[in-house]
Structures are given as structure tokens and as C-alpha cells.
Design an enzyme around this catalytic site. Structure first.
Site, short mmCIF file in Angstrom:
data_model
loop_
_atom_site.label_atom_id
_atom_site.label_comp_id
_atom_site.label_asym_id
_atom_site.label_seq_id
_atom_site.Cartn_x
_atom_site.Cartn_y
_atom_site.Cartn_z
CE LYS A 58 3.20 -2.34 4.53
NZ LYS A 58 3.53 -0.98 4.97
N GLY B 203 12.71 -3.03 1.63
CA GLY B 203 13.98 -3.20 0.92
C GLY B 203 14.02 -4.34 -0.08
CB CYS C 209 1.23 5.13 8.62
SG CYS C 209 1.44 6.82 8.03
CD GLN D 53 -2.43 0.04 4.89
OE1 GLN D 53 -2.22 1.16 4.49
NE2 GLN D 53 -1.47 -0.75 5.36
CG HIS E 235 8.34 -1.57 6.81
ND1 HIS E 235 8.01 -0.26 6.59
CD2 HIS E 235 9.63 -1.70 6.40
CE1 HIS E 235 9.05 0.39 6.07
NE2 HIS E 235 10.05 -0.47 5.96
N PRO F 102 0.86 -1.19 0.00
CG PRO F 102 0.06 -1.00 2.20
CD PRO F 102 0.84 -1.90 1.29
CG MET F 103 3.65 2.29 -1.49
SD MET F 103 4.95 2.00 -2.69
CE MET F 103 4.18 0.85 -3.82
C1 LIG Z 1 4.86 7.00 -1.28
C2 LIG Z 1 4.65 5.95 -0.21
C3 LIG Z 1 3.45 5.87 0.44
C4 LIG Z 1 3.22 4.88 1.41
N1 LIG Z 1 1.97 4.75 1.97
C5 LIG Z 1 1.71 3.70 2.79
C6 LIG Z 1 0.38 3.41 3.22
O1 LIG Z 1 -0.60 4.07 2.84
N2 LIG Z 1 0.21 2.35 4.06
C7 LIG Z 1 1.26 1.57 4.47
O2 LIG Z 1 1.05 0.61 5.21
N3 LIG Z 1 2.50 1.81 4.06
C8 LIG Z 1 2.74 2.83 3.21
N4 LIG Z 1 4.01 3.03 2.73
C9 LIG Z 1 5.09 2.09 3.13
C10 LIG Z 1 5.17 0.94 2.16
O3 LIG Z 1 3.97 0.18 2.17
C11 LIG Z 1 6.34 0.00 2.54
O4 LIG Z 1 6.11 -0.51 3.84
C12 LIG Z 1 7.67 0.73 2.53
O5 LIG Z 1 7.84 1.53 1.38
C13 LIG Z 1 8.83 -0.28 2.62
O6 LIG Z 1 8.81 -1.17 1.52
P1 LIG Z 1 9.83 -0.96 0.26
O7 LIG Z 1 11.21 -0.86 0.85
O8 LIG Z 1 9.64 -2.18 -0.59
O9 LIG Z 1 9.44 0.33 -0.40
C14 LIG Z 1 4.26 3.99 1.77
C15 LIG Z 1 5.49 4.09 1.10
C16 LIG Z 1 5.69 5.04 0.11
C17 LIG Z 1 7.02 5.10 -0.61
#
Ligand SMILES: Cc1cc2nc3c(=O)[nH]c(=O)nc-3n(C[C@H](O)[C@H](O)[C@H](O)COP(=O)(O)O)c2cc1C
Length: 334
Positions: free
Chosen positions: A134, A208, A95, A65, A166, A12-13
Site C-alpha cells: 500500500k 476519498g 504512513c 499489514q 492512496h 488499515p487504520m
Molecule cells: C485513524 C487512521 C489510522 C490509519 N492507520 C493506517 C495504517 O495503520 N496503515 C495504513 O496503511 N494507513 C493507515 N491510515 C490511512 C488509511 O488506510 C487510508 O489510506 C486513508 O485514510 C485514506 O483513505 P480514506 O480517504 O478512505 O480514509 C489510517 C487512517 C486513519 C484515519
């Protein structure tokens, strides 16, 4: 109910994994489990629901989410999400933003495992679909070994269907949400130990994971991997998810073909008043190590933002990219 296959999840992002992005990602992988941006319980209960959580049937399997910490409100929102047709409801306990802390949800709930258990129990009682969480491995000065175990025990006994971890702490004071995605160090081993201690709880690793091969490697020790930034910034990687993780053919032989397959969706959305850029902004990283990739990005960044921009802009951008051995490599992986 068939359990969801969690071997590869797209994180989720906020601002990134909106419905256009998810539709596009689904063209690149049929099997990944895809997550929405976080939507707060307040927004689901009082906002424009169709706009906030509406999605296209092609997105399945897709998880909603939620952000919140009030068990009755979460239960109502979970029910609403299930009625919309989502395949899973996920609770955000990761978050770290100030706004989220003020609302007493997100990562600060790592300190309140009992309350999270109550939230999970309320949600699982309200829906038949899986309810997942999460989380982080801890916050601030918590000892992750103790905090993560107490947290996991609480959500597992409350009936959670899976936990996505995470694998780094969140620092609630002093680091921005962005810094909180890079600065606290990753600790995958604690997640492997957690799985050994909770063999029946599906556990997915996040943080990561930079390549689909790295996700594949996780699956020998865990139930799956969740990729965030790499999936969004380098979506070409997603075309190898189905072959590498699910033993299935890639949906398209090349990312170019996947982009072409997006055209009917774009035409449809434009007639509904959506701006082209709202869709094509998710495609900027589609080509990698291919002559013309930069020209593709530049054309989208300049032409797709114009108010009357139409689908032809994407077609024009695609003509700027060469077929090359790099693109053929994706075909071979299929
Ligand atoms: C732009 C952005 C927005 C995010 N928004 C959320 C979110 O709404 N909910 C959530 O659980 N994590 C959010 N995250 C965290 C990601 O879900 C993830 O846990 C984090 O980027 C680490 O994973 P990665 O290293 O593969 O990017 C966000 C990350 C980014 C980069």
C-alpha cells in the site's frame, strides 16, 4: 490458491481497525477484504504476538499489514502472519508519521523502490499467500508520474500480488499524519494511467472513497477500491457492499440486526476480560438519519465506558433507536 477478490477493501487504520472492529465489520459485509492496523516487524518479532496479531476466524478474508524495511525481518513476519492464518500480507509504504520515518519505513520508502522490491521479494519467497503493497503516489517534491511508475515497476517485478494506491502524495515534513490524509490533493487519474501501463498487476484505489457507489464506479477501471474513514465513521454503509459489489445478499436486513448479532461475541469477549467500550466504540456511527441515533451514541459513550458495563448496555442503546424509512432503505438494498 484462489485469488482474493479485491473489489471492496476496508483500509488499515491504527487504533481503529482492531480485531473487535474487524469482527463487527464482517457482520456487515461477508465479502470485503479487511486489513489490520499496521504492526511493525519489531512488534511482531518481540511483542505479545497473540495480542498484537491474533484474530477471530470469522474475520476472513483478512490481511495483515506490516511496517518495516528490513527484508529478512519482513520475511519472518510474513511467515508468522501466514502461520496465524492471514489471507494476505501487506507492506505499509504510506504512513508519514515521524516515528515511522525514524524507523525508515512507511511513506519514506517511496524514495527507495529498490529496497521495497527486495522487501517484497523476501516476503513472497517466505509465504504462499499474496503479498501486496500500500503506497502513496509520491512524497515531497517527487514527480508522481516518475516516482509512482518506478515504484510500481519495482514491486511488480519483485512479485507483488497487488498494489493499493492512496492517490495523494505524503508530505513528510510539515504536515501531521492527519493533515496528510486531506491536504495533498487526490489524483485518481494517475492511478487509472498506472493500471493501463500495468494491466496484469491488480491495482486498488484508496483515498476519498466516500460511498459504496463510488467504490463500485472504480471497479470498471481498476481491480477494486479501498474505503477508510467512511467505512469506520459510517459503518452502516457497509451493509450495501455485498449487494452492490458482489451481487450477494446483505448478511442482515438491517444494521440493527447486525448489532444484535454482535451480542454473543460481546458476551464471549467480556468473559475474557475485554471492556465493553473497547468493542462498542466502533459502533458509534452505526445509525444514520434515524431518530434516536444520537441517543444511541450518547448511551454507548456514557454507559459502555463504566468498568462493569455488560452487553445489556448495547441492548439498551438499541432500544433508543427507531425503526425508520432510513433503516428500511438498507433492507431494500439487500
Ligand atoms: C485513524 C487512521 C489510522 C490509519 N492507520 C493506517 C495504517 O495503520 N496503515 C495504513 O496503511 N494507513 C493507515 N491510515 C490511512 C488509511 O488506510 C487510508 O489510506 C486513508 O485514510 C485514506 O483513505 P480514506 O480517504 O478512505 O480514509 C489510517 C487512517 C486513519 C484515519
Amino acid at each position: 490458491m484462489r485469488p482474493l477478490d479485491r473489489r471492496f477493501c476496508i483500509a488499515p487504520m491504527m487504533e481503529w481497525t482492531d480485531r473487535h472492529c474487524r469482527f463487527f465489520h464482517r457482520l456487515l459485509t461477508r465479502h470485503a477484504l479487511i486489513y489490520t492496523e499496521m504492526v511493525t516487524t519489531g512488534a511482531v518479532l518481540h511483542g505479545d504476538r497473540a495480542r498484537l496479531i491474533g484474530f477471530d476466524g470469522a474475520e476472513h478474508p483478512v490481511a495483515l499489514q506490516l511496517g518495516g524495511s528490513d527484508p529478512p525481518a519482513l520475511a519472518r513476519c510474513a511467515r508468522i502472519g501466514a502461520d496465524f492464518g492471514y489471507d494476505e500480507i501487506n507492506l505499509n509504504v504510506g504512513c508519514p508519521s515521524d516515528r515511522v520515518q525514524e524507523g525508515r519505513f512507511g511513506a519514506c520508502l517511496m524514495a527507495e523502490p529498490k529496497l521495497v522490491g527486495e522487501c517484497v521479494a523476501a516476503m513472497t519467497a517466505a509465504v504462499e499467500i499474496p503479498v501486496t503493497v500500500k503506497c502513496r503516489i509520491g512524497i515531497d517534491d517527487q514527480d508522481p508520474e516518475l516516482a509512482l511508475e518506478a515504484f510500481t515497476a519495482a514491486v511488480e517485478s519483485a512479485g507483488a500480488d497487488a498494489l493499493i494506491v492512496h492517490a495523494r502524495k505524503a508530505w513528510l515534513k510539515g504536515l501531521s499524519p492527519r493533515e496528510n490524509r486531506d491536504i495533498p490533493p487526490l489524483d485518481y487519474d494517475i492511478v487509472f494511467r498506472l493500471k493501463a501501463a500495468h494491466p496484469r498487476l491488480p491495482i486498488v484505489l484508496n483515498g476519498g472513497i466516500a460511498t459504496v457507489e463510488a467504490a463500485q464506479a472504480c471497479c470498471s477501471r481498476l481491480d477494486g477500491a479501498m474505503m477508510g474513514r467512511a467505512a469506520y465513521q459510517e459503518p452502516w454503509r457497509l451493509l450495501t457492499v455485498d449487494p452492490l459489489l458482489f451481487g450477494a445478499a446483505a448478511p442482515f436486513a438491517s444494521v440493527r440486526q447486525a448489532a444484535q448479532a454482535l451480542m454473543p461475541y460481546i458476551e464471549r469477549e467480556l468473559t475474557r476480560g475485554v471492556r465493553l467500550h473497547s468493542i462498542t466504540r466502533h459502533l458509534h456511527g452505526l445509525f444514520h438519519a434515524v431518530p434516536g441515533a444520537r441517543a444511541f451514541r450518547r448511551h454507548l459513550a456514557t454507559a459502555a465506558v463504566k468498568p462493569a458495563a455488560c452487553a445489556a448496555v448495547l441492548a439498551e442503546a438499541l432500544t433508543l433507536v427507531m425503526d425508520s424509512p432510513a433503516e428500511m432503505a438498507h433492507t431494500a438494498a439487500a
